[in-house]
Design a protein around this motif. Structure first.
Motif, PDB file in Angstrom:
ATOM      1  N   VAL A 124       0.838  -1.199   0.000  1.00 35.30           N
ATOM      2  CA  VAL A 124       0.000   0.000   0.000  1.00 35.30           C
ATOM      3  C   VAL A 124       0.875   1.252   0.000  1.00 35.30           C
ATOM      4  N   ASP A 125       0.566   2.197  -0.875  1.00 38.17           N
ATOM      5  CA  ASP A 125       1.259   3.477  -0.871  1.00 38.17           C
ATOM      6  C   ASP A 125       0.930   4.226   0.413  1.00 38.17           C
ATOM      7  N   LEU A 126       1.949   4.797   1.062  1.00 39.79           N
ATOM      8  CA  LEU A 126       1.730   5.489   2.326  1.00 39.79           C
ATOM      9  C   LEU A 126       0.761   6.661   2.170  1.00 39.79           C
ATOM     10  N   ASP A 127       0.804   7.317   1.025  1.00 43.88           N
ATOM     11  CA  ASP A 127      -0.071   8.465   0.812  1.00 43.88           C
ATOM     12  C   ASP A 127      -1.541   8.064   0.668  1.00 43.88           C
ATOM     13  N   GLU A 128      -1.806   6.770   0.507  1.00 48.05           N
ATOM     14  CA  GLU A 128      -3.186   6.303   0.435  1.00 48.05           C
ATOM     15  C   GLU A 128      -3.783   6.093   1.820  1.00 48.05           C
ATOM     16  N   ILE A 129      -2.930   6.063   2.843  1.00 50.14           N
ATOM     17  CA  ILE A 129      -3.404   5.799   4.203  1.00 50.14           C
ATOM     18  C   ILE A 129      -3.891   7.098   4.845  1.00 50.14           C
ATOM     19  N   ILE A 130      -5.094   7.077   5.387  1.00 53.27           N
ATOM     20  CA  ILE A 130      -5.626   8.235   6.107  1.00 53.27           C
ATOM     21  C   ILE A 130      -5.371   8.083   7.605  1.00 53.27           C
ATOM     22  N   CYS A 131      -5.744   6.917   8.136  1.00 51.31           N
ATOM     23  CA  CYS A 131      -5.493   6.659   9.549  1.00 51.31           C
ATOM     24  C   CYS A 131      -5.576   5.169   9.818  1.00 51.31           C
ATOM     25  N   MET A 132      -5.203   4.789  11.051  1.00 51.99           N
ATOM     26  CA  MET A 132      -5.282   3.405  11.502  1.00 51.99           C
ATOM     27  C   MET A 132      -5.955   3.384  12.854  1.00 51.99           C
ATOM     28  N   GLU A 133      -6.855   2.420  13.021  1.00 52.65           N
ATOM     29  CA  GLU A 133      -7.582   2.306  14.284  1.00 52.65           C
ATOM     30  C   GLU A 133      -7.395   0.915  14.875  1.00 52.65           C
ATOM     31  N   SER A 134      -7.019   0.869  16.149  1.00 53.69           N
ATOM     32  CA  SER A 134      -6.839  -0.402  16.836  1.00 53.69           C
ATOM     33  C   SER A 134      -8.181  -0.921  17.346  1.00 53.69           C
ATOM     34  N   GLU A 135      -8.433  -2.194  17.093  1.00 54.01           N
ATOM     35  CA  GLU A 135      -9.644  -2.847  17.581  1.00 54.01           C
ATOM     36  C   GLU A 135      -9.251  -4.194  18.155  1.00 54.01           C
ATOM     37  N   SER A 136      -9.113  -4.252  19.493  1.00 58.44           N
ATOM     38  CA  SER A 136      -8.690  -5.466  20.170  1.00 58.44           C
ATOM     39  C   SER A 136      -7.319  -5.892  19.632  1.00 58.44           C
ATOM     40  N   ASN A 137      -7.202  -7.084  19.062  1.00 55.33           N
ATOM     41  CA  ASN A 137      -5.921  -7.563  18.542  1.00 55.33           C
ATOM     42  C   ASN A 137      -5.752  -7.278  17.053  1.00 55.33           C
ATOM     43  N   TYR A 138      -6.626  -6.462  16.502  1.00 56.74           N
ATOM     44  CA  TYR A 138      -6.576  -6.154  15.072  1.00 56.74           C
ATOM     45  C   TYR A 138      -6.415  -4.655  14.857  1.00 56.74           C
ATOM     46  N   THR A 139      -6.000  -4.301  13.652  1.00 58.00           N
ATOM     47  CA  THR A 139      -5.904  -2.899  13.257  1.00 58.00           C
ATOM     48  C   THR A 139      -6.633  -2.726  11.940  1.00 58.00           C
ATOM     49  N   THR A 140      -7.461  -1.692  11.857  1.00 59.71           N
ATOM     50  CA  THR A 140      -8.121  -1.352  10.601  1.00 59.71           C
ATOM     51  C   THR A 140      -7.400  -0.164   9.982  1.00 59.71           C
ATOM     52  N   VAL A 141      -6.964  -0.335   8.748  1.00 61.04           N
ATOM     53  CA  VAL A 141      -6.259   0.718   8.015  1.00 61.04           C
ATOM     54  C   VAL A 141      -7.255   1.353   7.054  1.00 61.04           C
ATOM     55  N   PHE A 142      -7.527   2.641   7.243  1.00 59.83           N
ATOM     56  CA  PHE A 142      -8.482   3.364   6.402  1.00 59.83           C
ATOM     57  C   PHE A 142      -7.730   4.063   5.269  1.00 59.83           C
ATOM     58  N   LEU A 143      -8.166   3.800   4.044  1.00 60.65           N
ATOM     59  CA  LEU A 143      -7.498   4.324   2.857  1.00 60.65           C
ATOM     60  C   LEU A 143      -8.405   5.327   2.142  1.00 60.65           C
ATOM     61  N   VAL A 144      -7.829   5.996   1.182  1.00 54.67           N
ATOM     62  CA  VAL A 144      -8.612   6.941   0.377  1.00 54.67           C
ATOM     63  C   VAL A 144      -9.689   6.182  -0.385  1.00 54.67           C
ATOM     64  N   ASP A 145     -10.717   6.913  -0.827  1.00 55.76           N
ATOM     65  CA  ASP A 145     -11.834   6.348  -1.587  1.00 55.76           C
ATOM     66  C   ASP A 145     -12.652   5.342  -0.785  1.00 55.76           C
ATOM     67  N   GLY A 146     -12.592   5.440   0.555  1.00 62.70           N
ATOM     68  CA  GLY A 146     -13.419   4.586   1.392  1.00 62.70           C
ATOM     69  C   GLY A 146     -12.925   3.168   1.564  1.00 62.70           C
ATOM     70  N   LYS A 147     -11.773   2.848   1.054  1.00 60.02           N
ATOM     71  CA  LYS A 147     -11.237   1.494   1.195  1.00 60.02           C
ATOM     72  C   LYS A 147     -10.669   1.299   2.601  1.00 60.02           C
ATOM     73  N   LYS A 148     -10.667   0.064   3.059  1.00 65.03           N
ATOM     74  CA  LYS A 148     -10.038  -0.236   4.347  1.00 65.03           C
ATOM     75  C   LYS A 148      -9.552  -1.678   4.375  1.00 65.03           C
ATOM     76  N   ILE A 149      -8.525  -1.905   5.183  1.00 65.37           N
ATOM     77  CA  ILE A 149      -7.913  -3.218   5.323  1.00 65.37           C
ATOM     78  C   ILE A 149      -7.857  -3.562   6.804  1.00 65.37           C
ATOM     79  N   THR A 150      -8.288  -4.758   7.150  1.00 61.55           N
ATOM     80  CA  THR A 150      -8.169  -5.231   8.526  1.00 61.55           C
ATOM     81  C   THR A 150      -7.014  -6.217   8.608  1.00 61.55           C
ATOM     82  N   THR A 151      -6.132  -6.010   9.585  1.00 64.86           N
ATOM     83  CA  THR A 151      -4.937  -6.831   9.717  1.00 64.86           C
ATOM     84  C   THR A 151      -4.711  -7.228  11.169  1.00 64.86           C
ATOM     85  N   ALA A 152      -4.019  -8.340  11.363  1.00 63.50           N
ATOM     86  CA  ALA A 152      -3.704  -8.804  12.716  1.00 63.50           C
ATOM     87  C   ALA A 152      -2.483  -8.091  13.286  1.00 63.50           C
TER      88      ALA A 152
END
Length: 247
Positions: free
Chosen positions: A154-182
């Motif tokens: 993922v291009d760093l400039d596409e990342i808006i923010c990251m939110e921690s949820e328990s043992n996971y992190t949700t990465v919010f990207l431009v255009d409403g995209k998001k990725i959930t990772t452990a």
């Protein structure tokens, strides 16, 4: 004879690769295998093999995280993956090979042949170099994120923010995209948040891209970002954030 270790969370994948090696690549002897990444790490440290066949997408710990934690890395690395969208160019540029599942014996023989050729030339500088891989990705301003569907560059400039949820992190990207990772927010903080970077941990549960900040709402202690995403600002991070805002 090259000694090899196989690490794959699916035993079927291990068995298939062992069978292909026995039938078509007699130059390689599998000395150990594991479907558990942590055990696989111990095997690598103990045996110090010439080759490691490593699955990328594993639920407990993905292949990239395993490599980061290893102390001994002087081996030839061959990734095994079922997903073509992985950062294959970055992998290839660092003398790291990969095999797409289902593994074709012709591709397997070719990968091992390249290792044998390098060994014959005594070219020790082209062995696995994870640090160089990460450095190359950073120069391209990209980050590897292990998601449920695979590992994405993922291009760093596409990342808006990251939110921690328990043992996971949700990465919010431009255009409403998001990725959930452990991968934990603390791990992302160590990778992204430095004095000269444009990423900042502003809350126990949030990392933001400072380039995406739109405004700060004082009454709510809330940072408003692109796409109208919001991140709370903790008291312990106020001074650092206000210093960046030049307030």
């Amino acid at each position: 004879m090259l000694r090899a270790i196989i690490i794959d969370d699916e035993q079927r994948g291990i068995n298939t690769l062992k069978l292909l090696l026995e039938r078509y690549v007699p130059e390689v002897k599998v000395v150990a295998d594991s479907s558990e990444p942590l055990k696989g790490m111990d095997l690598i440290e103990s045996y110090r093999p010439e080759i490691v066949f490593l699955d990328i997408n594993m639920p407990e710990m993905d292949g990239f995280e395993l490599l980061e934690k290893l102390q001994w890395k002087n081996f030839n690395l061959i990734f095994t993956t079922a997903h073509q969208e992985y950062a294959l160019k970055a992998i290839k540029n660092n003398a790291i090979d990969y095999l797409l599942k289902p593994i074709d014996y012709v591709d397997l023989k070719a990968a091992v042949a390249r290792i044998l050729k390098r060994n014959a030339q005594h070219d020790t500088d082209v062995k696995f170099n994870y640090s160089q891989l990460i450095q190359d990705l950073n120069q391209k301003q990209r980050i590897l994120i292990n998601s449920r569907s695979g590992v994405e560059a993922v291009d760093l400039d596409e990342i808006i923010c990251m939110e921690s949820e328990s043992n996971y992190t949700t990465v919010f990207l431009v255009d409403g995209k998001k990725i959930t990772t452990a991968k934990t927010l603390k791990e992302f903080e160590g990778q992204l948040c430095s004095e000269n970077s444009h990423f900042m941990r502003v809350h126990q549960s949030y990392i933001i891209n400072l380039k995406k900040v739109q405004r700060f709402v004082k009454t709510d202690d809330m940072i408003v970002l692109d796409e109208e995403l919001q991140a709370p600002l903790s008291k312990s991070r106020r001074d650092l954030f206000f210093k960046w805002m030049n307030v």
